[in-house]
Motif scaffolding. Structure first.
Motif, PDB file in Angstrom:
ATOM      1  N   THR A  23       9.602 -21.929 -51.444  1.00  9.92           N
ATOM      2  CA  THR A  23      10.378 -22.268 -50.484  1.00  9.92           C
ATOM      3  C   THR A  23      11.008 -20.987 -49.772  1.00  9.92           C
ATOM      4  O   THR A  23      11.198 -21.017 -48.628  1.00  9.92           O
ATOM      5  CB  THR A  23      11.597 -23.011 -50.929  1.00  9.92           C
ATOM      6  N   VAL A  24      11.582 -19.785 -50.510  1.00 14.88           N
ATOM      7  CA  VAL A  24      12.269 -18.729 -49.768  1.00 14.88           C
ATOM      8  C   VAL A  24      11.064 -18.065 -48.832  1.00 14.88           C
ATOM      9  O   VAL A  24      11.395 -17.515 -47.719  1.00 14.88           O
ATOM     10  CB  VAL A  24      12.595 -17.784 -50.849  1.00 14.88           C
ATOM     11  N   THR A  25       9.801 -17.987 -49.552  1.00 10.48           N
ATOM     12  CA  THR A  25       8.765 -17.297 -48.704  1.00 10.48           C
ATOM     13  C   THR A  25       8.681 -18.247 -47.529  1.00 10.48           C
ATOM     14  O   THR A  25       8.338 -17.531 -46.320  1.00 10.48           O
ATOM     15  CB  THR A  25       7.592 -17.495 -49.748  1.00 10.48           C
ATOM     16  N   SER A  26       8.325 -19.468 -47.658  1.00  8.03           N
ATOM     17  CA  SER A  26       8.283 -20.320 -46.576  1.00  8.03           C
ATOM     18  C   SER A  26       9.412 -19.986 -45.374  1.00  8.03           C
ATOM     19  O   SER A  26       9.230 -19.909 -44.159  1.00  8.03           O
ATOM     20  CB  SER A  26       8.235 -21.803 -46.950  1.00  8.03           C
ATOM     21  N   LEU A  27      10.572 -19.934 -45.840  1.00  6.68           N
ATOM     22  CA  LEU A  27      11.631 -19.763 -44.848  1.00  6.68           C
ATOM     23  C   LEU A  27      11.750 -18.464 -44.479  1.00  6.68           C
ATOM     24  O   LEU A  27      11.863 -18.423 -42.992  1.00  6.68           O
ATOM     25  CB  LEU A  27      13.030 -20.023 -45.876  1.00  6.68           C
ATOM     26  N   ARG A  28      11.319 -17.386 -44.994  1.00 11.70           N
ATOM     27  CA  ARG A  28      11.191 -16.233 -44.432  1.00 11.70           C
ATOM     28  C   ARG A  28      10.051 -15.877 -43.532  1.00 11.70           C
ATOM     29  O   ARG A  28      10.317 -15.367 -42.371  1.00 11.70           O
ATOM     30  CB  ARG A  28      10.764 -15.166 -45.661  1.00 11.70           C
ATOM     31  N   GLN A  29       8.790 -16.669 -43.737  1.00 12.93           N
ATOM     32  CA  GLN A  29       7.865 -16.555 -42.709  1.00 12.93           C
ATOM     33  C   GLN A  29       8.268 -17.284 -41.496  1.00 12.93           C
ATOM     34  O   GLN A  29       7.807 -16.710 -40.304  1.00 12.93           O
ATOM     35  CB  GLN A  29       6.559 -17.477 -43.433  1.00 12.93           C
ATOM     36  N   VAL A  30       8.755 -18.501 -41.844  1.00 13.39           N
ATOM     37  CA  VAL A  30       9.273 -19.144 -40.376  1.00 13.39           C
ATOM     38  C   VAL A  30      10.157 -18.243 -39.425  1.00 13.39           C
ATOM     39  O   VAL A  30      10.022 -18.034 -38.187  1.00 13.39           O
ATOM     40  CB  VAL A  30      10.001 -20.595 -40.549  1.00 13.39           C
ATOM     41  N   LEU A  31      11.058 -17.710 -40.203  1.00 12.74           N
ATOM     42  CA  LEU A  31      12.230 -16.651 -39.576  1.00 12.74           C
ATOM     43  C   LEU A  31      11.635 -15.468 -39.003  1.00 12.74           C
ATOM     44  O   LEU A  31      12.011 -14.940 -37.843  1.00 12.74           O
ATOM     45  CB  LEU A  31      13.227 -16.446 -40.516  1.00 12.74           C
ATOM     46  N   GLU A  32      10.575 -14.822 -39.678  1.00 10.84           N
ATOM     47  CA  GLU A  32      10.126 -13.642 -38.998  1.00 10.84           C
ATOM     48  C   GLU A  32       9.022 -14.015 -38.077  1.00 10.84           C
ATOM     49  O   GLU A  32       9.097 -13.387 -37.077  1.00 10.84           O
ATOM     50  CB  GLU A  32       9.062 -13.078 -40.405  1.00 10.84           C
ATOM     51  N   ALA A  33       8.340 -14.888 -37.855  1.00 11.63           N
ATOM     52  CA  ALA A  33       7.529 -15.553 -36.988  1.00 11.63           C
ATOM     53  C   ALA A  33       8.500 -15.741 -35.796  1.00 11.63           C
ATOM     54  O   ALA A  33       7.923 -15.556 -34.456  1.00 11.63           O
ATOM     55  CB  ALA A  33       6.773 -16.864 -37.161  1.00 11.63           C
ATOM     56  N   ALA A  34       9.540 -16.264 -35.922  1.00 11.83           N
ATOM     57  CA  ALA A  34      10.587 -16.549 -34.877  1.00 11.83           C
ATOM     58  C   ALA A  34      11.295 -15.131 -34.283  1.00 11.83           C
ATOM     59  O   ALA A  34      12.095 -15.173 -33.342  1.00 11.83           O
ATOM     60  CB  ALA A  34      11.712 -17.325 -35.141  1.00 11.83           C
ATOM     61  N   GLY A  35      11.065 -14.047 -34.873  1.00  9.56           N
ATOM     62  CA  GLY A  35      11.411 -12.745 -34.475  1.00  9.56           C
ATOM     63  C   GLY A  35      12.684 -11.976 -35.177  1.00  9.56           C
ATOM     64  O   GLY A  35      13.081 -10.907 -34.962  1.00  9.56           O
ATOM     65  N   VAL A  36      12.991 -12.583 -36.295  1.00  4.99           N
ATOM     66  CA  VAL A  36      13.961 -12.029 -37.501  1.00  4.99           C
ATOM     67  C   VAL A  36      13.350 -10.930 -38.215  1.00  4.99           C
ATOM     68  O   VAL A  36      12.138 -10.981 -38.594  1.00  4.99           O
ATOM     69  CB  VAL A  36      14.369 -13.016 -38.194  1.00  4.99           C
ATOM     70  N   GLU A  37      13.878  -9.773 -38.369  1.00  4.29           N
ATOM     71  CA  GLU A  37      13.181  -8.579 -39.100  1.00  4.29           C
ATOM     72  C   GLU A  37      14.379  -8.586 -40.410  1.00  4.29           C
ATOM     73  O   GLU A  37      15.385  -8.227 -40.129  1.00  4.29           O
ATOM     74  CB  GLU A  37      13.046  -7.198 -38.248  1.00  4.29           C
ATOM     75  N   PHE A  38      13.800  -8.767 -41.533  1.00  2.00           N
ATOM     76  CA  PHE A  38      14.707  -8.534 -42.726  1.00  2.00           C
ATOM     77  C   PHE A  38      14.730  -7.000 -43.102  1.00  2.00           C
ATOM     78  O   PHE A  38      13.592  -6.359 -42.940  1.00  2.00           O
ATOM     79  CB  PHE A  38      14.181  -9.327 -43.984  1.00  2.00           C
ATOM     80  N   THR A  39      16.019  -6.517 -43.210  1.00  2.00           N
ATOM     81  CA  THR A  39      16.129  -4.850 -43.565  1.00  2.00           C
ATOM     82  C   THR A  39      16.615  -4.823 -44.805  1.00  2.00           C
ATOM     83  O   THR A  39      16.983  -5.875 -45.363  1.00  2.00           O
ATOM     84  CB  THR A  39      17.011  -4.384 -42.547  1.00  2.00           C
ATOM     85  N   ASN A  40      16.390  -3.818 -45.350  1.00  2.00           N
ATOM     86  CA  ASN A  40      16.942  -3.447 -46.667  1.00  2.00           C
ATOM     87  C   ASN A  40      17.320  -1.775 -46.849  1.00  2.00           C
ATOM     88  O   ASN A  40      17.255  -1.084 -45.807  1.00  2.00           O
ATOM     89  CB  ASN A  40      15.972  -3.724 -47.861  1.00  2.00           C
ATOM     90  N   GLY A  41      17.622  -1.255 -47.756  1.00  2.44           N
ATOM     91  CA  GLY A  41      17.852   0.094 -47.784  1.00  2.44           C
ATOM     92  C   GLY A  41      19.560   0.100 -47.965  1.00  2.44           C
ATOM     93  O   GLY A  41      20.317  -0.759 -48.646  1.00  2.44           O
ATOM     94  N   ARG A  42      19.951   0.971 -47.107  1.00  2.00           N
ATOM     95  CA  ARG A  42      21.353   1.214 -47.045  1.00  2.00           C
ATOM     96  C   ARG A  42      22.144   0.259 -46.394  1.00  2.00           C
ATOM     97  O   ARG A  42      23.360   0.016 -46.876  1.00  2.00           O
ATOM     98  CB  ARG A  42      21.743   2.570 -46.111  1.00  2.00           C
ATOM     99  N   LYS A  43      21.689  -0.493 -45.607  1.00  2.00           N
ATOM    100  CA  LYS A  43      22.256  -1.856 -44.710  1.00  2.00           C
ATOM    101  C   LYS A  43      21.254  -3.068 -45.110  1.00  2.00           C
ATOM    102  O   LYS A  43      20.532  -3.155 -43.926  1.00  2.00           O
ATOM    103  CB  LYS A  43      22.403  -1.441 -43.135  1.00  2.00           C
ATOM    104  N   PRO A  44      21.406  -3.711 -45.965  1.00  2.00           N
ATOM    105  CA  PRO A  44      20.663  -4.752 -45.922  1.00  2.00           C
ATOM    106  C   PRO A  44      21.076  -5.807 -45.138  1.00  2.00           C
ATOM    107  O   PRO A  44      22.415  -5.955 -44.759  1.00  2.00           O
ATOM    108  CB  PRO A  44      20.932  -5.413 -47.534  1.00  2.00           C
ATOM    109  N   GLY A  45      20.088  -6.675 -44.553  1.00  2.00           N
ATOM    110  CA  GLY A  45      20.550  -7.801 -43.640  1.00  2.00           C
ATOM    111  C   GLY A  45      19.347  -8.155 -42.764  1.00  2.00           C
ATOM    112  O   GLY A  45      18.325  -7.815 -43.053  1.00  2.00           O
ATOM    113  N   VAL A  46      19.673  -8.634 -41.527  1.00  2.00           N
ATOM    114  CA  VAL A  46      18.821  -8.928 -40.647  1.00  2.00           C
ATOM    115  C   VAL A  46      18.747  -8.438 -39.191  1.00  2.00           C
ATOM    116  O   VAL A  46      20.046  -8.198 -38.801  1.00  2.00           O
ATOM    117  CB  VAL A  46      18.679 -10.412 -40.506  1.00  2.00           C
TER     118      VAL A  46
END
Length: 65
Positions: free
Chosen positions: A37-60
């Motif tokens: 389900t997390v994968t499905s949510l991530r795919q939908v959000l990424e397709a809509a233009g969200v980029e998930f970040t990580n490293g020093r500043k996790p977020g979107v």
């Protein structure tokens, strides 16, 4: 945060990800949901233009297209 950045309602995200709205609510509260389900949510959000970040500043952030 990603859903809000896109201006998506819980219901619209749920429909797009093919999950129940309550699943979105539970996830946003920090409750456990299925990894698939997390994968499905991530795919939908990424397709809509969200980029998930990580490293020093996790977020979107929204991708510029």
């Amino acid at each position: 945060m990603a859903r809000a950045a896109l201006g998506l309602s819980v219901k619209k995200l749920a429909v797009a990800a093919r999950v129940a709205p309550q699943t979105i609510v539970r996830f946003e509260r920090g409750e456990k949901i299925r990894p698939s389900t997390v994968t499905s949510l991530r795919q939908v959000l990424e397709a809509a233009g969200v980029e998930f970040t990580n490293g020093r500043k996790p977020g979107v952030r929204l991708s510029i297209r």
